[in-house]
Each structure stands twice: as structure tokens, then as C-alpha cells.
Design a protein around this motif. Sequence first.
Motif, PDB file in Angstrom:
ATOM      1  N   GLY A   8      77.565 132.324  -9.474  1.00  0.00           N
ATOM      2  CA  GLY A   8      78.133 131.185  -9.681  1.00  0.00           C
ATOM      3  C   GLY A   8      78.599 130.984 -11.377  1.00  0.00           C
ATOM      4  O   GLY A   8      79.414 130.055 -11.167  1.00  0.00           O
ATOM      5  N   LEU A   9      78.196 131.657 -11.925  1.00  0.00           N
ATOM      6  CA  LEU A   9      78.499 131.606 -13.368  1.00  0.00           C
ATOM      7  C   LEU A   9      79.509 132.778 -13.540  1.00  0.00           C
ATOM      8  O   LEU A   9      79.276 133.937 -13.115  1.00  0.00           O
ATOM      9  N   THR A  10      80.744 132.460 -14.246  1.00  0.00           N
ATOM     10  CA  THR A  10      81.677 133.748 -14.607  1.00  0.00           C
ATOM     11  C   THR A  10      81.764 133.454 -15.964  1.00  0.00           C
ATOM     12  O   THR A  10      81.726 132.637 -16.776  1.00  0.00           O
ATOM     13  N   THR A  11      82.167 134.843 -16.700  1.00  0.00           N
ATOM     14  CA  THR A  11      82.192 134.890 -18.031  1.00  0.00           C
ATOM     15  C   THR A  11      83.681 134.807 -18.357  1.00  0.00           C
ATOM     16  O   THR A  11      84.519 135.091 -17.656  1.00  0.00           O
ATOM     17  N   LEU A  25      80.313 130.824 -20.281  1.00  0.00           N
ATOM     18  CA  LEU A  25      79.815 130.890 -19.114  1.00  0.00           C
ATOM     19  C   LEU A  25      80.295 129.668 -18.227  1.00  0.00           C
ATOM     20  O   LEU A  25      80.007 128.688 -18.608  1.00  0.00           O
ATOM     21  N   VAL A  26      81.273 129.925 -17.203  1.00  0.00           N
ATOM     22  CA  VAL A  26      81.834 128.877 -16.375  1.00  0.00           C
ATOM     23  C   VAL A  26      81.485 128.807 -15.029  1.00  0.00           C
ATOM     24  O   VAL A  26      81.302 129.707 -14.433  1.00  0.00           O
ATOM     25  N   ARG A  27      81.271 127.581 -14.480  1.00  0.00           N
ATOM     26  CA  ARG A  27      80.689 127.458 -13.165  1.00  0.00           C
ATOM     27  C   ARG A  27      82.210 126.951 -12.595  1.00  0.00           C
ATOM     28  O   ARG A  27      82.705 125.897 -12.957  1.00  0.00           O
ATOM     29  N   ALA A  28      82.453 127.225 -11.140  1.00  0.00           N
ATOM     30  CA  ALA A  28      83.399 126.822 -10.298  1.00  0.00           C
ATOM     31  C   ALA A  28      82.978 125.453  -9.977  1.00  0.00           C
ATOM     32  O   ALA A  28      83.694 124.431  -9.794  1.00  0.00           O
ATOM     33  N   GLU A  29      81.640 125.028  -9.601  1.00  0.00           N
ATOM     34  CA  GLU A  29      81.140 123.878  -9.121  1.00  0.00           C
ATOM     35  C   GLU A  29      79.774 123.874  -9.647  1.00  0.00           C
ATOM     36  O   GLU A  29      79.188 124.514  -9.962  1.00  0.00           O
ATOM     37  N   PRO A  30      79.552 122.422 -10.538  1.00  0.00           N
ATOM     38  CA  PRO A  30      78.190 122.374 -10.803  1.00  0.00           C
ATOM     39  C   PRO A  30      77.157 122.544  -9.890  1.00  0.00           C
ATOM     40  O   PRO A  30      77.369 122.338  -8.810  1.00  0.00           O
ATOM     41  N   MET A  31      75.969 122.679 -10.311  1.00  0.00           N
ATOM     42  CA  MET A  31      74.764 122.589  -9.715  1.00  0.00           C
ATOM     43  C   MET A  31      74.511 121.247  -9.105  1.00  0.00           C
ATOM     44  O   MET A  31      74.360 120.469  -9.714  1.00  0.00           O
ATOM     45  N   ALA A 277      93.463 140.171 -13.848  1.00  0.00           N
ATOM     46  CA  ALA A 277      93.014 141.562 -13.593  1.00  0.00           C
ATOM     47  C   ALA A 277      92.272 141.967 -14.994  1.00  0.00           C
ATOM     48  O   ALA A 277      90.984 142.469 -15.154  1.00  0.00           O
ATOM     49  N   GLN A 278      92.814 141.484 -16.177  1.00  0.00           N
ATOM     50  CA  GLN A 278      92.092 141.752 -17.511  1.00  0.00           C
ATOM     51  C   GLN A 278      91.024 140.929 -17.599  1.00  0.00           C
ATOM     52  O   GLN A 278      90.018 141.232 -18.367  1.00  0.00           O
ATOM     53  N   GLU A 279      90.814 139.597 -17.204  1.00  0.00           N
ATOM     54  CA  GLU A 279      89.598 138.869 -17.234  1.00  0.00           C
ATOM     55  C   GLU A 279      88.616 139.518 -16.398  1.00  0.00           C
ATOM     56  O   GLU A 279      87.623 139.440 -16.745  1.00  0.00           O
TER      57      GLU A 279
END
Length: 423
Positions: A8-11, A25-31, A277-279
Amino acid sequence: MTRLDLTGLTTRPAQVWGGIRLVPLVRAEPMPGLRLHAEIYAGLGAVALDDGTEYLSYVPHGFVADWSGEETEPGAGQRQGQGQGPGRGDGQKAGQRASYGTQLGAGRPDTVTVHRHHRMVKRRRPGKGLSGGAAPTRCRFLPLHLALEGYLALHFGGPSVAWEEWSRQAVRQGFSPREEEAYLGLDVRGLADALRVFEIHPGQCGVLVHTADSLAAAFVVPHPDDYRALHPSLLQDLYGELVHQYAHFGAPVAEFEARISDRYVSTLADLRARAVAQERLWSETHEAVLARELLTESYASERVYRMGPYELRRFLPPFRRGGAEQHIGELITDHKGRTAYLKTFRLSDAQIRRGHLLSVLAAHDWRLDGTAAALGTTYEELVRRIRAAGFAPLLNEHVVARRMRGTRRTQGTQGTRGIAETK
């Protein structure tokens, strides 16, 4: 044993300031249903634990976890005169009062205020308007100190068998007092500027901090508003000696650069696809290289507190020697094992050696002969390692010296006999 699950976390691409690299670190949706906010203490802390031990350190703040599911104001911080908070000293003998803690290697706080805290984790009573029997939905814990206390309490009770090589202090008091050195984030060169200069990403719920491209710390929270409120707390956190040295002596690190060739780009959609794609490439490279040892290591974890569908745990590494980075830490996970909260502390090589030595001693019932054999070394070398680790006061020097003299005489006699037989 368990691994960290950052599902759930992406850089996002790194932000570089001198020798500091911050990886958002980014979440699409909060916990769902979990929030954190801080209580400000800004002073030295003395934490009374359940087993009679006491943990001493600089404790600038506590975190309050709320799993009621109700929206709360992102904590600007409540100033408290006294904390509340279960930690324990593993192996500590009942009824024994002892102490351990951290000391600041640099940047000692100006304040000398001492706050008395009860436990590392303490549940909060229901608020006004709730019946006295209502289930608690909040608890206060001391961030990072929960993990540090777990490391300092490692076999803190000392020898489980009163072998003659151990002193009376070792048998009666264990490793009390025991201390480790740490540095404030304010004294990690470049960290304050990096945290001040760079913007917080939309949806950011955490950050990985690197010094000289070596992972220094990981910090994750359940909600973007929590991160915005707690982002400055990274400067009050404690960091290990190795992190301080890398930041002070390390050279500036290379910035992330994305290069997109215009050879296959003819529309805005093509450009957008190339950027995505770079990300993705950056994220995969970071997980495979810069954060690999944190994410692929197996940890021994201990549940400290249950909070509804979540669990608060602290963890220790296997203390393997050989130069690999190892971290201690604490985390909150949901019923699927996903990480809602995480805070880590990078151990130095000396701290890893101490943890390894204590683990092997405990595994062999504190017998020096058996421990030396397991380590593939001699009795004399094991004694040297114990002294170098700072545990010399635990040894009965007279007995150890007598044993070492006897070992040398035996080895000398065997050597003479071998020469005579050869002749």
C-alpha cells in the motif's frame, strides 16, 4: 520471525540535500480507523516498567494512537507534565530494581525537566460522555524508545546459571545499569535543512531517510494528515552513531535524474507513459538496492499492545555479523500484517556485536566454554570480546585469570609433548 510488509506504500523520487536522501512514501488510501498525534514533553524521561526496571532517556514526545474510527484533529501537540504508558526487561529477576537507557552523544537538550512516565505503552481511559466500562480506543506510547528499550532489555537479567566466571554483580543485578549512545536528529548534518526545504507529497504517509546512501531510518504513519503533523518530529528522534558519522563525513550523494528520449514520444500521452515508467523504475531500484536489507531481513517480533484490529509490536534483527545493516524498531500492523506505523533505529557495528554476543551467551546457558566453541574461538578470545563489549564488570576476574593461566599451561604442556614425540 517476520518481515516488514509495506503493502500500500509506494516510493516517490528521492529528494537530495548534500549527503541526505529523503525517499517519500505515499499511500493511495489511508489505513482505515487509525490516527496518530503527538504529546509534547520536551525533556528527560524516566519510564517505570512493570518489572521494577527503569528506562532513562531524552523523551521529547509521545504518540497517541486512536483507533475509534472518528476523525480527530491532526495533532499539533498537547503539552503534558507527565506521561502514561507495557514494556519489560527480558530476563530481569522479579523484585529487582535496575536501570538502563540512552545518553545523547551530542546536542544535549537545554532543559533539565524530568518527566515521570508509567510504562512504555499506556491505555487511555474513555473520554467524557462514555461509561466507565466502555472499551478504550486510545493508548499512549513512547515512539522509538519502545524499540530501544527492547534492545537494552536483551538478556538484561544476566546469567541464568551462577557459573563461577560471573561476578556477584552479574548474578544479582544482571546488566544494570546499561546504556547506549544516540544522537538527536538536530545533530545529523543536513537533516534539518532537508526536512525544511522539501515539500510534502500529496498522500505522503512516510519517509525513508538515507545518509551517504545508507538507510538511516524509516518512518511511516497511517494517514497523510498525521504525517504532516509529525514530519518535524524526525528532528527530535534518536539516531545511531553510524548515522551521525555518515552524515558528517559522507560526500554529497547523486540526485535522481529522469531522462526521457524524444525518439518514441509524439503525444502528451506518450510523455505521461514514459514518466510513469521512470517512476516505476525508480521505485523498483530503490527497493532492490537502497532499502533491500531493511525489507528482506527476518525479524523476531514481540506484541506489546492490541488496539482493536491493530497490533503494536517491536522487533529485533538476528544480530548477524558480517557488515550488513541491521535495524531495531516498532510497528503497528493490521490483521493482514500490513504496516500502518513504523519507526526504525539503525544499529552500529558495535551494537550488532553486543547483541550477537549476548544472544550466543544466552543460547549456551552463559557457559563461557560452550559459547567459545559455538563462536569457533578460544576461551581467552571470548573473554577479550566480553571486555571489549563493555561487559567486563560482569566477569569474576580472579576466576577468569585462573582459568586462562590453566589453559595456557595445558597448551604449553601439549606443545612440549608434541615436540618430544616428533624427535
